[in-house]
Design a protein around this motif. Structure first.
Motif, PDB file in Angstrom:
ATOM      1  N   UNK A  91      -0.407 -10.348   3.317  1.00 55.31           N
ATOM      2  CA  UNK A  91       0.802 -10.261   4.127  1.00 55.31           C
ATOM      3  C   UNK A  91       1.959 -10.928   3.392  1.00 55.31           C
ATOM      4  N   UNK A  92       3.156 -10.415   3.625  1.00 52.44           N
ATOM      5  CA  UNK A  92       4.342 -10.996   2.967  1.00 52.44           C
ATOM      6  C   UNK A  92       5.589 -10.652   3.775  1.00 52.44           C
ATOM      7  N   UNK A  93       6.670 -11.426   3.606  1.00 48.30           N
ATOM      8  CA  UNK A  93       7.915 -11.132   4.327  1.00 48.30           C
ATOM      9  C   UNK A  93       8.453  -9.759   3.954  1.00 48.30           C
ATOM     10  N   UNK A  94       8.934  -9.029   4.971  1.00 47.41           N
ATOM     11  CA  UNK A  94       9.461  -7.686   4.725  1.00 47.41           C
ATOM     12  C   UNK A  94      10.901  -7.532   5.198  1.00 47.41           C
ATOM     13  N   UNK A 145       5.595   5.286   8.558  1.00 49.76           N
ATOM     14  CA  UNK A 145       5.003   6.004   7.428  1.00 49.76           C
ATOM     15  C   UNK A 145       4.165   5.008   6.639  1.00 49.76           C
ATOM     16  N   UNK A 146       2.951   4.779   7.136  1.00 49.90           N
ATOM     17  CA  UNK A 146       2.093   3.739   6.555  1.00 49.90           C
ATOM     18  C   UNK A 146       1.786   3.995   5.091  1.00 49.90           C
ATOM     19  N   UNK A 147       1.646   5.243   4.708  1.00 47.61           N
ATOM     20  CA  UNK A 147       1.308   5.571   3.324  1.00 47.61           C
ATOM     21  C   UNK A 147       2.350   5.025   2.349  1.00 47.61           C
ATOM     22  N   UNK A 148       3.586   5.054   2.750  1.00 42.75           N
ATOM     23  CA  UNK A 148       4.670   4.569   1.890  1.00 42.75           C
ATOM     24  C   UNK A 148       4.590   3.062   1.658  1.00 42.75           C
ATOM     25  N   UNK A 149       3.892   2.365   2.542  1.00 45.24           N
ATOM     26  CA  UNK A 149       3.855   0.907   2.465  1.00 45.24           C
ATOM     27  C   UNK A 149       2.579   0.355   1.845  1.00 45.24           C
ATOM     28  N   UNK A 150       1.651   1.186   1.472  1.00 45.54           N
ATOM     29  CA  UNK A 150       0.413   0.699   0.875  1.00 45.54           C
ATOM     30  C   UNK A 150       0.717  -0.187  -0.329  1.00 45.54           C
ATOM     31  N   UNK A 151       0.048  -1.340  -0.376  1.00 40.76           N
ATOM     32  CA  UNK A 151       0.215  -2.300  -1.482  1.00 40.76           C
ATOM     33  C   UNK A 151       1.647  -2.809  -1.596  1.00 40.76           C
ATOM     34  N   UNK A 152       2.343  -2.855  -0.474  1.00 44.26           N
ATOM     35  CA  UNK A 152       3.731  -3.326  -0.413  1.00 44.26           C
ATOM     36  C   UNK A 152       3.884  -4.691  -1.079  1.00 44.26           C
ATOM     37  N   UNK A 157       9.567  -6.589  -6.069  1.00 46.53           N
ATOM     38  CA  UNK A 157      10.463  -6.460  -4.921  1.00 46.53           C
ATOM     39  C   UNK A 157      11.405  -5.263  -5.035  1.00 46.53           C
ATOM     40  N   UNK A 158      11.795  -4.908  -6.263  1.00 49.96           N
ATOM     41  CA  UNK A 158      12.716  -3.779  -6.405  1.00 49.96           C
ATOM     42  C   UNK A 158      12.024  -2.433  -6.211  1.00 49.96           C
ATOM     43  N   UNK A 159      10.697  -2.453  -6.008  1.00 49.60           N
ATOM     44  CA  UNK A 159       9.960  -1.215  -5.762  1.00 49.60           C
ATOM     45  C   UNK A 159       9.440  -1.132  -4.319  1.00 49.60           C
TER      46      UNK A 159
END
Length: 280
Positions: A91-94, A145-152, A157-159
């Motif tokens: 988990x991390x700040x979003x 759109x969970x797929x877009x956030x995988x391995x967020x 950070x720029x990705x």
């Protein structure tokens, strides 16, 4: 004779009244009193600052920081491999909402396949409403759109999606947990649960609702217990023996990669059934 004697007495008295050493000692004592007073006042101000009551937002910040990071249930899986997996919590700040609420991205995966999370959520952390007898409110939300956030959290950070995009992708509200500070002497810092009747949940195994319990411990350790129940109140998914215990862990070693804990002794599908919910 008497006159001479009187003159000598006056001379001694005069010497006593104007003794420079006596004057210096008096100033030294006065200065010492002033310095002690200043030290006492300064100490009192410092103590007041250090003992200042923690604000509602301080509690929310502490919980958000504790939930963030990479954690594993390795120790628990080692103790009880038949009932607990070695899972990875990340988990991390979003983002941050206008009202100051912290938004964390969260994903959970098997240790061996961290790039394939089976659960993805947004955590929203903020102080409890003033009228409630709790300190911190932690809500979970689905991701548009969970797929877009995988391995967020693993990406630079720029990705990652921008905070504005994150806020726009906060979808269905799933659960809310209200945390209270733990009583003195307990291992935890904060603990709490969902409301007794839980929240609607029909994902798997005939569940009608789910409940969740959360404890935040020292050293960023987190215990969480998610369970699903059918309409009759029978538990149909989730761990039965107690919460999952996630502890921060150092970088995995080469030996860990081939640990038996990471290779289930029976087919994965069989062990998953009724253990927890996979994200569709």
């Amino acid at each position: 004779m008497s006159t001479g004697s009187g003159s000598g007495s006056e001379s001694k008295s005069s010497e006593h009244d104007f003794n420079p050493n006596s004057s210096s000692n008096g100033w030294g004592k006065a200065r010492g009193v002033v310095l002690k007073s200043l030290v006492l006042i300064g100490g009192a101000l410092l103590l007041k600052r250090l003992t200042k009551s923690t604000t509602r937002w301080d509690h929310a910040r502490i919980v958000a920081q504790s939930l963030a990071g990479e954690k594993f249930s390795r120790e628990q899986a080692s103790r009880d491999p038949d009932n607990y997996f070695n899972l990875r919590w990340l988990s991390c700040p979003a983002a941050e909402m206008v009202d100051g609420s912290k938004v964390l991205y969260f994903e959970q995966a098997f240790w061996r396949t961290p790039h394939k999370p089976y659960r993805q959520r947004f955590y929203m952390v903020k102080p409890c409403p003033k009228e409630m007898k709790c300190d911190v409110e932690v809500s979970t939300h689905a991701i548009r759109d969970a797929e877009e956030y995988k391995n967020f959290c693993d990406r630079p950070k720029d990705q990652r999606p921008e905070p504005e995009e994150v806020i726009g992708d906060i979808a269905e509200h799933l659960t809310t947990i209200h945390l209270k500070r733990c009583d003195r002497g307990k291992r935890c810092l904060y603990e709490g649960s969902t409301q007794p009747d839980g929240f609607p949940n029909t994902w798997q195994n005939g569940a009608a609702y789910c409940t969740s319990e959360l404890s935040v411990l020292k050293n960023n350790e987190v215990h969480i217990w998610d369970r699903g129940y059918d309409e009759e109140g029978n538990q149909v998914w989730g761990a039965k023996g107690g919460p999952y215990e996630f502890k921060p862990a150092p970088a995995s070693s080469f030996d860990d990669m081939f640990s038996p804990l990471n290779f289930p002794p029976q087919p994965l599908e069989k062990r998953i059934q009724g253990s927890f919910v996979l994200q569709e």
